[in-house]
Design an enzyme around this catalytic site. Sequence first.
Site, mmCIF file in Angstrom:
data_model
loop_
_atom_site.group_PDB
_atom_site.id
_atom_site.type_symbol
_atom_site.label_atom_id
_atom_site.label_comp_id
_atom_site.label_asym_id
_atom_site.label_seq_id
_atom_site.Cartn_x
_atom_site.Cartn_y
_atom_site.Cartn_z
ATOM 1 N N LYS A 146 0.827 -1.221 0.167
ATOM 2 C CA LYS A 146 0.008 0.140 0.109
ATOM 3 C C LYS A 146 0.953 1.454 0.063
ATOM 4 O O LYS A 146 2.051 0.945 0.552
ATOM 5 C CB LYS A 146 -0.949 -0.011 1.109
ATOM 6 C CG LYS A 146 -0.302 0.276 2.359
ATOM 7 C CD LYS A 146 -1.275 0.718 3.559
ATOM 8 C CE LYS A 146 -1.135 2.111 3.717
ATOM 9 N NZ LYS A 146 -0.760 2.610 4.930
ATOM 10 N N HIS A 176 -2.429 -4.245 5.466
ATOM 11 C CA HIS A 176 -1.994 -5.511 6.282
ATOM 12 C C HIS A 176 -2.942 -5.538 7.786
ATOM 13 O O HIS A 176 -2.994 -6.375 8.361
ATOM 14 C CB HIS A 176 -0.476 -5.065 6.952
ATOM 15 C CG HIS A 176 -0.459 -4.029 7.658
ATOM 16 N ND1 HIS A 176 -0.342 -2.732 7.609
ATOM 17 C CD2 HIS A 176 -0.378 -4.130 9.234
ATOM 18 C CE1 HIS A 176 -0.099 -1.923 8.600
ATOM 19 N NE2 HIS A 176 -0.324 -2.796 9.913
ATOM 20 N N LYS A 180 -4.277 -8.880 10.432
ATOM 21 C CA LYS A 180 -4.199 -9.056 11.729
ATOM 22 C C LYS A 180 -5.273 -10.168 12.230
ATOM 23 O O LYS A 180 -6.291 -10.201 11.898
ATOM 24 C CB LYS A 180 -4.623 -7.862 12.430
ATOM 25 C CG LYS A 180 -3.732 -6.542 12.009
ATOM 26 C CD LYS A 180 -4.039 -5.443 12.689
ATOM 27 C CE LYS A 180 -3.023 -4.370 12.413
ATOM 28 N NZ LYS A 180 -1.853 -4.244 13.125
ATOM 29 N N GLU A 214 -2.230 6.349 18.061
ATOM 30 C CA GLU A 214 -0.893 6.087 18.058
ATOM 31 C C GLU A 214 -0.208 7.104 18.986
ATOM 32 O O GLU A 214 -0.533 8.266 18.785
ATOM 33 C CB GLU A 214 -0.477 6.127 16.484
ATOM 34 C CG GLU A 214 -0.998 4.807 15.866
ATOM 35 C CD GLU A 214 -0.438 4.778 14.388
ATOM 36 O OE1 GLU A 214 0.130 3.813 14.118
ATOM 37 O OE2 GLU A 214 -0.407 5.594 13.705
ATOM 38 N N ASP A 233 -3.262 7.685 4.661
ATOM 39 C CA ASP A 233 -2.467 6.731 5.397
ATOM 40 C C ASP A 233 -3.265 5.648 6.107
ATOM 41 O O ASP A 233 -3.026 4.557 5.777
ATOM 42 C CB ASP A 233 -1.568 7.351 6.196
ATOM 43 C CG ASP A 233 -0.112 6.692 6.676
ATOM 44 O OD1 ASP A 233 0.041 5.623 6.010
ATOM 45 O OD2 ASP A 233 0.158 6.598 7.980
ATOM 46 N N HIS A 238 -6.710 1.477 5.960
ATOM 47 C CA HIS A 238 -6.926 0.350 6.994
ATOM 48 C C HIS A 238 -8.622 0.777 7.824
ATOM 49 O O HIS A 238 -9.045 -0.284 7.956
ATOM 50 C CB HIS A 238 -6.103 0.560 8.251
ATOM 51 C CG HIS A 238 -4.606 0.624 7.711
ATOM 52 N ND1 HIS A 238 -4.196 -0.328 6.813
ATOM 53 C CD2 HIS A 238 -3.201 1.288 8.030
ATOM 54 C CE1 HIS A 238 -2.857 -0.122 6.568
ATOM 55 N NE2 HIS A 238 -2.259 0.654 7.244
ATOM 56 N N LYS A 324 -1.433 10.524 15.288
ATOM 57 C CA LYS A 324 -0.247 10.278 15.534
ATOM 58 C C LYS A 324 -0.204 11.239 16.887
ATOM 59 O O LYS A 324 -0.881 12.189 16.863
ATOM 60 C CB LYS A 324 0.994 10.827 14.786
ATOM 61 C CG LYS A 324 0.753 10.246 13.575
ATOM 62 C CD LYS A 324 1.348 8.762 13.319
ATOM 63 C CE LYS A 324 1.140 8.088 11.906
ATOM 64 N NZ LYS A 324 1.438 6.644 11.827
ATOM 65 N N LYS A 329 -1.638 3.996 22.565
ATOM 66 C CA LYS A 329 -1.410 3.662 21.265
ATOM 67 C C LYS A 329 -2.517 2.138 21.214
ATOM 68 O O LYS A 329 -2.374 1.281 22.489
ATOM 69 C CB LYS A 329 -0.173 2.713 21.068
ATOM 70 C CG LYS A 329 0.134 1.967 19.877
ATOM 71 C CD LYS A 329 1.517 1.740 19.771
ATOM 72 C CE LYS A 329 1.926 0.839 18.704
ATOM 73 N NZ LYS A 329 0.922 0.842 17.486
HETATM 74 C C1 BG6 Z 1 0.826 1.883 8.430
HETATM 75 C C2 BG6 Z 1 0.805 3.184 8.192
HETATM 76 O O1 BG6 Z 1 0.233 1.228 7.204
HETATM 77 O O2 BG6 Z 1 0.286 1.323 9.503
HETATM 78 C C3 BG6 Z 1 1.473 3.650 9.697
HETATM 79 O O3 BG6 Z 1 1.634 3.676 7.170
HETATM 80 C C4 BG6 Z 1 0.878 3.230 10.829
HETATM 81 O O4 BG6 Z 1 1.394 5.135 9.672
HETATM 82 C C5 BG6 Z 1 0.750 1.712 10.734
HETATM 83 O O5 BG6 Z 1 1.510 3.494 11.983
HETATM 84 C C6 BG6 Z 1 0.186 0.975 11.949
HETATM 85 O O6 BG6 Z 1 -0.012 -0.319 11.897
HETATM 86 P P1 BG6 Z 1 0.718 -1.675 12.869
HETATM 87 O O7 BG6 Z 1 0.126 -2.866 12.431
HETATM 88 O O8 BG6 Z 1 2.198 -1.358 12.410
HETATM 89 O O9 BG6 Z 1 0.366 -1.099 14.209
#
Ligand code: BG6
Length: 464
Positions: A146, A176, A180, A214, A233, A238, A324, A329
């Site tokens: 991505k 991704h 999970k 996060e 992003d 996601h 962010k 988190k």
């Molecule tokens: C990524 C984003 O795809 O996913 C990031 O670009 C983000 O900004 C991250 O922090 C979060 O995913 P994970 O699975 O690493 O917590």
Amino acid sequence: TDLSPTVFVLYGATGDLARRMVLPAFYQLAQHGLLPADWRLIGSGRGERSDEEFVEHVQGALEEFASGTDDGPWEEFSQRLRFAGGGFTDEDPGQLLDAVATARKELGDEAQLVHYLSLPPKAFTGYTKAIGAHGLGEGARIVYEKPFGASPEGFRELDDLVHSVFSEEQVFRIDHFLGKEGTQDLHALRFANGLFEHIWSREHIAQVQIDVPEDLDVADRAEFYDATGATLDMLVTHLFQVAAEVAMEPPVSFKADDILAARESVLAKFRPLQPEDVVLGQFEGYRELDGVPDDSDTDTFVAARLCIDSGRWRGVPFLLRTGKKLAAKQQRVSLILHRPKGPVDDVPANGNVVSLSLAGAGSVDIDVMAKKPGPDLAMAPARVSLDLSKIPGGDPLPPYVSLIHDVLVGDRSLFTTSEGLAQTWRALQPVLDARPEVHPYASGSWGPAAANELAGEHGWLLGQ
Ligand code: BG6
């Protein structure tokens, strides 16, 4: 395993993403015994390297970003690594054609070819063209990282080009979050349990929250991030995909294609977000980061109230939030139930919540009201928790490991499709056309106050 022999071509093999994610994931597959009995991994890159030098590079990556190579199948693994230097363009294939031909000779002609583009998105076009020009597309699978297109126009152009070389069934676009363990349990738990499936609709659910705060900033990739922002992003990618996982109708069966079709068709029901349904923010101090311009207007926070126009969800707001430098988190999907209609009249608005954590191996938490033990009939809030990693016989896989395994097996159920992505851009379009103002927020907070209004009487569950 009974997977067919596979030639795995890793473009950008000496780059950062391959070092951090793809090579460690590939090695973990070997450790879990999930690779085909026979395979080759051909690293493709611009420089010149011998196979031995590439093996050393891979070993370095595993030492830095995985558990190293001291135990496990490293000896055997390393013998299957090759390197093809000299770059790869439509005019000049460098050493890659020879390397693929050799691998096919060793593994047999029926070996499955997999192309993995571990490259910055701007390189997708050139490499896709080159794969087509050199006849390596036929019968192959291709994996894109991505973002697959960073704007509606960018997406359409890339999508057309990809379909001029590959049919949709050959394409694996990674998001991704879909890989999970917790996300996969959204459909596993739901469809296997009356306890969940029976409440999974507007009749019983008042609100859904998908909340991914996060605490980190964007330190080592400020330049990429500044050109992207939280909305692109995280939200349109996601968070929308996870929302679709929650909202989908029951698939015809649990087969990969049916799960994919169910998730994809609900994306078409996402009502386009209006600017007043979205709050953007930027943490104070963001503009002082190296690589960020002094006047950057990039969003590091986004919250949205999404409506899904299906019979099941009409009137149920899906609240999405991420950012962010926030106070915590977490990665949580929560379904808040309506208060029961009955004799207990002091059930709080958020007294009954089914919530899944998508972090790590995942967990399921159910907030209930129970009798406070003791002489009186008094109620108290309590939580029932299931740590998914503790399920007997389980062997949780990190998302990249799980998704690469799906590529090797040919299971597309946890990948995004061309049609589905077109729907996500459609649902975001009004916000791109009239971008809401970006509010400042303090580091370590829960983002701009304006986001609280989106949540209504329930408020955001995290941070309460
Ligand atoms: C990524 C984003 O795809 O996913 C990031 O670009 C983000 O900004 C991250 O922090 C979060 O995913 P994970 O699975 O690493 O917590």
